[in-house]
Design an enzyme around this catalytic site. Structure first.
Site, PDB file in Angstrom:
ATOM      1  CD  GLU B  61     -61.982  74.009 -10.203  1.00  0.00           C
ATOM      2  OE1 GLU B  61     -62.616  73.329 -11.047  1.00  0.00           O
ATOM      3  OE2 GLU B  61     -61.783  73.652  -9.039  1.00  0.00           O
ATOM      4  CG  HIS B 130     -53.998  70.492  -2.013  1.00  0.00           C
ATOM      5  ND1 HIS B 130     -54.515  69.724  -3.006  1.00  0.00           N
ATOM      6  CD2 HIS B 130     -55.020  70.742  -1.153  1.00  0.00           C
ATOM      7  CE1 HIS B 130     -55.795  69.490  -2.769  1.00  0.00           C
ATOM      8  NE2 HIS B 130     -56.139  70.098  -1.656  1.00  0.00           N
TER       9      HIS B 130
END
Lengths: 361, 326
Positions: B61, B130
């Protein structure tokens, strides 16, 4: 190559055998003897001149730091000149380089001006970053210096991105990331090598291994001292170089650039070198025991500029006067840059909120 | 010409549009070449534009964000996709230290035209890592623009604007919007950054909502209408730059404001909007501005706890009745 006496590189505050593997003569490229150098037209003098520019500039900056005329945090490049110059001479203006907190050498070697650099160290409006960046945030897009930032490893993926767009548009330009040995400890280094290798991107990863991360030696940061295998896991070819031999650096960098332009992907160049001053500022850090005088002497005996100068002085096509003239010109240019900086205006305080975005909100 | 599209398809439409109109636009999307990818947003992209421009990168990322910066400063328009904002946390170094600061620290000599599209991809028992709605992190940082669509029309227009913008734009998306349907023009169009929209007019109360909270705000407004109250809904749409004028006009008129944002309460977007409203129209307020947010806890997994965790129309309605009563 002179043998390093046992124990010479042990830091005075440290115990045990701390001689870095990189200093083991068996791990170094063979020394370059005088004979057998072929000199491409004018190149060695250009290499010499660029290294002298960096050296004299940085030593002048060290004086200005000592007198506190320059007050911004400055990480000097003295001793590592052969890496910046050897690599950048293998590049054109269309190629891109990105650097780190110790990037004065990269800036100068890529073609950045001494005036603009000195003015930036004084944080004046005429500086390369218009006084906004200081020593650690340099830019000169006209010569392909895309930017330098002090977060360790931060510009490595940026170089990969610049290489990605070169491949996308089919241009044969190359991107170079300059970073130190400690950057190889960051995740970003690994993410960048992986992606660049996966897509055969035209990027050269140049690691200036001076085996210091601020105060901490390589042996205290890695279980494997040798960095020459670190890129193997990504199938990126590696060359481990004597970072103080500008001709060797230039030769290997040229080959890495050729590979990149040909679409053959990235190369990792590990350039073993040493910085003569401490991590930050003008001190040599001997007083705080981070290294010994003997260690510093060892590396100063391997000065990249002296080595090239010795080669040049004995070459039949090079005149003594040419070298003297280069040094004199550089001295003048460095003094001119100090005067330029001193006489330059500070940024206007009212502009402090400018340029957050391309257009103000 | 408009047609009815669901939100996910509107995003897909925007992506096709921007990649078609600018050959230097490309996608670095984690999971974009994935049959289970979120909604239909990535449909047809690889087939139409190829893997050279629609790249499904390794799990990196921070690297991705850095590659995008390198692409942006060499004249291209990267769209980085982080399928969950939680994953984007790996990449805050490049986003904040580099992208956000880049123009400023080089005094405008270089800028970073990139879009960071992150999804609040929560609920469904996915749990704490999440589900984080961290738009407040981005909105705090000078040098980042932040947008949050709340409708299919917003989704396409804001994404096109974000890609065309010369600065880094964080496009905060929410999975719970993906089935919404609405009218979306076929041709390309922009929603200028810094433009909120009034999606419902009323004179008793202003609900200032971001992203998915607009859905709950509408349901609350419908309920309040049966109880005799007319609610105005301000869809913020653009967090930075912020449309202060529309906010001020609305709350000045109604005198009562609820700010509804899906992030945490402390130091959240709702805090910022509440302060801005108070600064702008204090004299017209008859009651302190109220915030509707998730509580200051990580997200739970079980259904019943999720029900307690996520604010809904009923929470908004009860808070509204307090405001209208006082």
């Amino acid at each position: 190559m002179p043998q390093l006496p046992e124990g010479t590189v042990e830091g005075t505050q440290e115990t045990g055998n701390l001689k870095p593997a990189c200093l083991n003569p068996q791990n170094m490229s063979p020394p370059r003897e005088n004979a057998g150098i072929s000199l491409p037209e004018r190149l060695p003098l250009r290499l010499y001149a660029q290294m002298v520019r960096i050296r004299q500039f940085e030593e002048r900056v060290a004086e200005l730091l000592e007198s506190e005329e320059i007050t911004c945090p400055t990480h000097l490049y003295i001793g590592q000149e052969a890496v910046a110059v050897g690599v950048c001479e293998a590049l054109d203006d269309r190629d891109h380089v990105l650097g780190n907190h110790r990037s004065h050498g990269h800036f100068i070697a890529k073609g950045g001006g001494l005036d603009e650099l000195m003015a930036e160290l004084y944080c004046r409006e005429t500086g390369c970053s218009k006084g906004r960046g200081g020593s650690m945030h340099l830019i000169d897009r006209d010569v392909g210096m895309l930017g330098t930032v002090p977060i360790v490893a931060a510009t490595i993926p940026v170089a990969v991105g610049a290489a990605l767009t070169a491949k996308m548009t089919g241009e044969d330009r190359v991107a170079v990331a300059f970073f130190g040995d400690s950057a190889t400890e960051e995740g970003l280094f690994h993410e960048s090598l992986n992606f660049a290798a996966l897509y055969d991107l035209p990027v050269v990863f140049v690691c200036e291994n001076n085996y210091f991360s601020s105060h901490l030696r390589l042996q205290r940061r890695r279980p494997v001292e040798d960095l020459s295998n670190i890129a193997d896991g990504y199938a990126v070819p590696t060359k481990r170089l004597d970072g103080n031999d500008v001709l060797e650096v230039y030769g290997e960098a040229s080959e890495a650039v050729r590979r990149a332009r040909a679409g053959d992907g990235p190369t990792f160049l590990e350039c073993v070198t040493h910085r003569w001053r401490g991590h930050v500022g003008p001190s040599d850090d001997l007083d705080v025991g981070l290294r010994s005088q003997d260690e510093l002497d060892y590396w100063q005996a391997r000065c990249p500029i002296n080595r090239l100068e010795n080669d040049l002085r004995t070459h039949p096509d090079v005149e003594e006067e040419a070298l003297d003239s280069i040094r004199a010109d550089v001295t003048t240019a460095v003094e001119d840059s100090v005067e330029f900086a001193r006489n330059s205006p500070h940024p206007d305080p009212d502009s402090v909120t400018d340029d957050v975005f391309v257009e103000p909100l | 010409m408009t047609r009815t599209l669901d939100y996910a398809s509107a995003i897909n439409d925007a992506l096709h549009t921007v990649l078609r109109e600018d050959e230097k636009a490309f996608i670095l999307g984690q999971g974009v070449d994935n049959p289970w990818y979120v909604g239909t947003t990535a449909e047809g992209l690889v087939d139409t534009f190829g893997r050279d421009r629609v790249i499904d990168p390794p799990i990196s990322e921070n690297g991705m964000n850095g590659f995008a910066i390198g692409a942006a400063i060499t004249g291209h328009r990267p769209i980085v996709i982080h399928p969950r904002l939680d994953f984007l946390l790996y990449g805050l170094d490049q986003l904040i230290n580099q992208a956000a600061n880049w123009s400023y620290m080089f005094r405008g000599q270089s800028s970073v035209p990139m879009v960071l599209w992150g999804i609040v991809n929560r609920g469904g028992e996915q749990g704490a890592q999440h589900s984080q709605a961290i738009q407040a992190f981005f909105n705090h940082v000078p040098g980042l623009k932040v947008v949050a669509p709340a409708s299919p029309y917003d989704a396409k227009g804001l994404l096109i604007s974000a890609v065309r913008d010369p600065d880094p734009v964080v496009y905060v998306d929410d999975r719970w919007l993906y089935d919404l349907e609405g009218e979306v023009p076929e041709e390309p169009y922009e929603i200028p950054l810094g433009e909120a929209s009034i999606t419902r007019e009323g004179s008793d109360l202003s609900i200032v909502a971001t992203s998915y909270m607009n859905v709950e705000a509408r349901a609350a407004a419908d309920e309040l209408e049966t109880e005799g109250f007319e609610t105005e809904i301000v869809n913020v749409r653009s967090l930075t730059p912020l449309d202060e004028q529309t906010l001020a006009n609305s709350v000045s008129k109604t005198g009562r404001a609820i700010v509804a944002d899906g992030g945490w309460r402390r130091n959240g977007v709702a805090s910022e909007l509440s302060t801005r409203i108070t600064e702008l129209v204090f004299d017209d307020l008859v009651h302190p501005v109220q915030r509707i947010t998730v509580p200051d806890t990580p997200a739970p997994s079980s259904g019943p706890e999720e029900g307690a965790f996520y604010p809904d129309a009923d929470d908004i309605r009860r808070t509204a009745l307090d405001l209208l009563d006082g």
